[in-house]
Scaffold this active site. Structure first.
Site, PDB file in Angstrom:
ATOM      1  N   LYS A 131      25.776-130.001 -45.745  1.00  0.00           N
ATOM      2  CA  LYS A 131      25.442-131.430 -45.738  1.00  0.00           C
ATOM      3  C   LYS A 131      26.230-132.105 -44.642  1.00  0.00           C
ATOM      4  O   LYS A 131      27.259-131.610 -44.165  1.00  0.00           O
ATOM      5  CB  LYS A 131      25.738-132.089 -47.090  1.00  0.00           C
ATOM      6  CG  LYS A 131      27.191-132.005 -47.582  1.00  0.00           C
ATOM      7  CD  LYS A 131      28.150-133.015 -46.983  1.00  0.00           C
ATOM      8  CE  LYS A 131      29.556-132.895 -47.587  1.00  0.00           C
ATOM      9  NZ  LYS A 131      30.573-133.699 -46.860  1.00  0.00           N
TER      10      LYS A 131
ATOM     11  N   MET B  58      35.146-122.988 -44.012  1.00  0.00           N
ATOM     12  CA  MET B  58      35.929-123.661 -45.045  1.00  0.00           C
ATOM     13  C   MET B  58      36.716-124.788 -44.395  1.00  0.00           C
ATOM     14  O   MET B  58      37.147-124.684 -43.252  1.00  0.00           O
ATOM     15  CB  MET B  58      36.862-122.660 -45.728  1.00  0.00           C
ATOM     16  CG  MET B  58      36.119-121.553 -46.459  1.00  0.00           C
ATOM     17  SD  MET B  58      37.227-120.304 -47.149  1.00  0.00           S
ATOM     18  CE  MET B  58      38.119-121.274 -48.362  1.00  0.00           C
TER      19      MET B  58
ATOM     20  N   ILE C 180      31.457-129.943 -44.427  1.00  0.00           N
ATOM     21  CA  ILE C 180      29.997-129.819 -44.546  1.00  0.00           C
ATOM     22  C   ILE C 180      29.578-129.237 -45.902  1.00  0.00           C
ATOM     23  O   ILE C 180      28.429-128.863 -46.098  1.00  0.00           O
ATOM     24  CB  ILE C 180      29.375-129.025 -43.384  1.00  0.00           C
ATOM     25  CG1 ILE C 180      30.051-127.676 -43.187  1.00  0.00           C
ATOM     26  CG2 ILE C 180      29.434-129.836 -42.100  1.00  0.00           C
ATOM     27  CD1 ILE C 180      29.412-126.846 -42.062  1.00  0.00           C
TER      28      ILE C 180
ATOM     29  N   GLY D 216      30.605-126.573 -47.921  1.00  0.00           N
ATOM     30  CA  GLY D 216      30.387-125.167 -48.243  1.00  0.00           C
ATOM     31  C   GLY D 216      30.693-124.801 -49.681  1.00  0.00           C
ATOM     32  O   GLY D 216      29.838-124.284 -50.402  1.00  0.00           O
TER      33      GLY D 216
ATOM     34  N   ASP E 254      31.506-133.782 -54.540  1.00  0.00           N
ATOM     35  CA  ASP E 254      30.289-133.563 -53.751  1.00  0.00           C
ATOM     36  C   ASP E 254      29.269-132.662 -54.439  1.00  0.00           C
ATOM     37  O   ASP E 254      28.147-132.531 -53.965  1.00  0.00           O
ATOM     38  CB  ASP E 254      30.640-132.930 -52.392  1.00  0.00           C
ATOM     39  CG  ASP E 254      31.249-133.927 -51.426  1.00  0.00           C
ATOM     40  OD1 ASP E 254      31.270-135.134 -51.741  1.00  0.00           O
ATOM     41  OD2 ASP E 254      31.715-133.501 -50.352  1.00  0.00           O
TER      42      ASP E 254
END
Length: 289
Positions: free
Chosen positions: A17, A101, A105, A107, A142
């Site tokens: 993302k 990591m 974004i 993961g 998230d």
């Protein structure tokens, strides 16, 4: 990273993302921060494979450097679903890790969400999206947006989600070779914590920034230098607390052209923005068969 074995009964993506903007409104009494952010998915990410076990054990067969098996969000997500559903089934899980990591974004959060959604499907526990998102929130702020799989304007700590329809441009995502600690950034005394709240409508008309970016740039010269470099070609900004940075393009060819001009010391990838995550696209296609 370990390839996904042919023994996997279900193989699903765990997409990346981007935070297209991130405003910090204030700090709550519990230490968390009130924020506003805009999430969009990418058609690029990790991949997970799952197979049912009858003995109730959760076994992740792909080791992640520096992360003990039982601390991995994938394992914790699987066990939380077991507990919430009461199932006696277990799972073998394989991870093809492609996302960095500490990159901002998503993961680890995306892996956890794909585990919740995938095992809910494979175990036939049928907890429903709201319950899965609730379990996800306990694992990380998230995780719910990945569980729901729709581009969203997020408020609170990121758990109050309002689906939005955005343009789906191509993004060049550069990956400075540093691990950024989210906790470190959010505890920095110089972090802006008083940005006025905005309405989603005004945001969609253009605007917004990442309040974490100045702090990350100051602490991590690698990110600062990468932003200077990418800004020569396109308006670039940080995603989440970093370290990844991104710029948007109207087509893949333009993004690829800039990617080819970046130095080998700054890895990057090109992916398209998606309003429906690749996880949910895969499950929808599977349901139609």
């Amino acid at each position: 990273m370990t390839a996904i074995t042919a023994d996997a009964e279900l193989i699903l993506p765990a997409p990346a993302k981007l935070n297209l903007m991130l405003h910090i409104l204030g700090r709550r009494e519990d230490g968390y921060h009130e924020l506003q952010t805009l999430f969009q998915f990418l058609d690029h990410g990790d991949e997970l494979g799952f197979a049912v076990r009858q003995d109730g054990q959760i076994r992740l067969h792909s080791a992640v450097p520096g992360v003990p098996h039982d601390s991995n969000l994938i394992v914790r997500a699987a066990r939380s679903l077991q507990e919430a559903s009461g199932t006696r089934l277990g799972a073998d899980i394989w991870l093809d890790k492609r996302l960095p990591m500490g990159g901002g974004i998503g993961g680890g959060s995306s892996d956890a969400a794909t585990t919740l959604v995938g095992l809910d499907h494979l175990w036939d526990t049928r907890l429903g999206e709201d319950r899965l998102a609730e379990l996800g929130l306990r694992l990380g702020a998230d995780v719910p947006v990945f569980v729901r799989g729709r581009a969203a304007f997020a408020e609170g700590v990121g758990e109050r989600l309002q689906p939005v329809t955005l343009e789906e441009p191509w993004f060049l995502v550069a990956v400075p070779q540093v691990f950024v600690s989210t906790a470190e950034i959010f505890s920095d005394p110089e972090l802006t914590r008083d940005t006025p709240p905005i309405k989603v409508r005004s945001l969609l008309e253009g605007g917004g920034r990442n309040d974490c970016q100045p702090v990350v740039e100051k602490r991590y010269p690698e990110v600062h230098n990468a932003l200077i470099l990418l800004n020569k070609f396109v308006s670039a900004r940080l995603t989440g607390t970093g370290a990844c940075i991104f710029g948007s393009f109207p087509n893949r060819a333009d993004a690829d052209k800039v990617a080819r001009q970046l130095p080998g010391s700054l890895p990057s990838f090109v992916a398209q923005g998606r309003n429906i995550s690749m996880l949910h696209r895969k499950l929808q296609a599977r349901a139609k068969k």
